[in-house]
Write a protein that holds these residues in place. Sequence first.
Motif, PDB file in Angstrom:
ATOM      1  N   SER A   1       0.701  -1.299   0.008  1.00 54.10           N
ATOM      2  CA  SER A   1       0.036   0.120  -0.010  1.00 54.10           C
ATOM      3  C   SER A   1       0.857   1.130   0.008  1.00 54.10           C
ATOM      4  O   SER A   1       1.917   1.131   0.461  1.00 54.10           O
ATOM      5  N   LEU A   2       0.472   2.329  -0.674  1.00 51.23           N
ATOM      6  CA  LEU A   2       1.168   3.819  -0.493  1.00 51.23           C
ATOM      7  C   LEU A   2       0.083   4.535  -0.061  1.00 51.23           C
ATOM      8  O   LEU A   2      -1.322   4.462  -0.438  1.00 51.23           O
ATOM      9  N   PHE A   3       0.413   5.887   0.423  1.00 56.06           N
ATOM     10  CA  PHE A   3      -0.417   6.924   0.691  1.00 56.06           C
ATOM     11  C   PHE A   3       0.293   8.154   0.466  1.00 56.06           C
ATOM     12  O   PHE A   3       1.469   8.353   0.866  1.00 56.06           O
ATOM     13  N   TRP A   4      -0.518   8.809  -0.055  1.00 61.11           N
ATOM     14  CA  TRP A   4       0.058  10.441  -0.549  1.00 61.11           C
ATOM     15  C   TRP A   4      -0.866  11.424   0.178  1.00 61.11           C
ATOM     16  O   TRP A   4      -1.955  11.206   0.317  1.00 61.11           O
ATOM     17  N   ALA A   5      -0.100  12.388   0.581  1.00 58.02           N
ATOM     18  CA  ALA A   5      -1.033  13.753   1.281  1.00 58.02           C
ATOM     19  C   ALA A   5      -0.893  14.705   0.126  1.00 58.02           C
ATOM     20  O   ALA A   5      -0.032  15.085  -0.698  1.00 58.02           O
ATOM     21  N   ARG A   6      -2.255  15.354  -0.267  1.00 59.92           N
ATOM     22  CA  ARG A   6      -2.127  16.378  -1.352  1.00 59.92           C
ATOM     23  C   ARG A   6      -1.381  17.629  -0.797  1.00 59.92           C
ATOM     24  O   ARG A   6      -1.545  17.796   0.307  1.00 59.92           O
ATOM     25  N   THR A   7      -0.791  18.312  -1.566  1.00 63.39           N
ATOM     26  CA  THR A   7      -0.290  19.460  -1.262  1.00 63.39           C
ATOM     27  C   THR A   7      -0.863  20.791  -2.098  1.00 63.39           C
ATOM     28  O   THR A   7      -0.564  21.735  -1.542  1.00 63.39           O
ATOM     29  N   ASP A   8      -1.777  20.553  -2.883  1.00 61.27           N
ATOM     30  CA  ASP A   8      -2.429  21.597  -3.795  1.00 61.27           C
ATOM     31  C   ASP A   8      -3.831  21.872  -3.032  1.00 61.27           C
ATOM     32  O   ASP A   8      -4.250  23.038  -3.303  1.00 61.27           O
ATOM     33  N   THR A   9      -4.230  20.915  -2.426  1.00 64.16           N
ATOM     34  CA  THR A   9      -5.612  21.330  -1.450  1.00 64.16           C
ATOM     35  C   THR A   9      -5.707  20.253  -0.541  1.00 64.16           C
ATOM     36  O   THR A   9      -4.565  19.382  -0.203  1.00 64.16           O
TER      37      THR A   9
END
Length: 216
Positions: free
Chosen positions: A4-12
């Motif tokens: 699994s992978l997890f990303w946090a948005r940086t544009d919103t």
Amino acid sequence: MPKSLFWARTDTAGSEHVVFDDGAGLGAQGVVLAVDPIPYTCRYRLTVGPDWATSRLEVEAEGAGWQRSVRLEPAGDRWRVTAAEQGDLDAALRAAGHPAAGLPGLDDPDRLAGAVDVDLGGSPLFNTLPVRRLGLAPAATTTSPPGAAEPGAAHRITVAWVQVPSLMVLPAEQVYTALGPGRVRFASETFTTELDVDPGGWVLRYPGLAERIAPR
């Protein structure tokens, strides 16, 4: 074992979480959350063959008072695109001061002629598809010609781009350029950025969009 992978948005405000198996190609299920242009949840199921060419993508997006879905499958030299809608996304967008999104899907699948990859708006996972297929990552196992990953090697491709949250499908010209270990330049029309990727080609940082968060 699934990964699994997890990303946090940086544009919103938002994030993406995907669970996948890349033992032979890729089978992935992911969820994208964001508040812009209006709050929505987007779920996708993606199947990619051993050559890292897309064989199926199913996407569902929903928010307050609306739900949309689209399915893309290659069918010979064409793509089969099936879409559905419940509720009224355009009304929700107008109420929030945004223009209407248009209909989900694609009116003429022939416009996707030449597309091998798919790209889901707002998702860094989908950048890995051409990176792996073109052999731009050290762990890539493809039939790419020698020199494909040498710094400066550029690859121009056509993708089936699924906009979110509208799920409108459009052809898009993109260019991926190898910059050396862990770096790939991505360009589409007037937009250009440099992606940080790990040895498997998975995005670590997409400037202006998302950053991957390591599990603690």
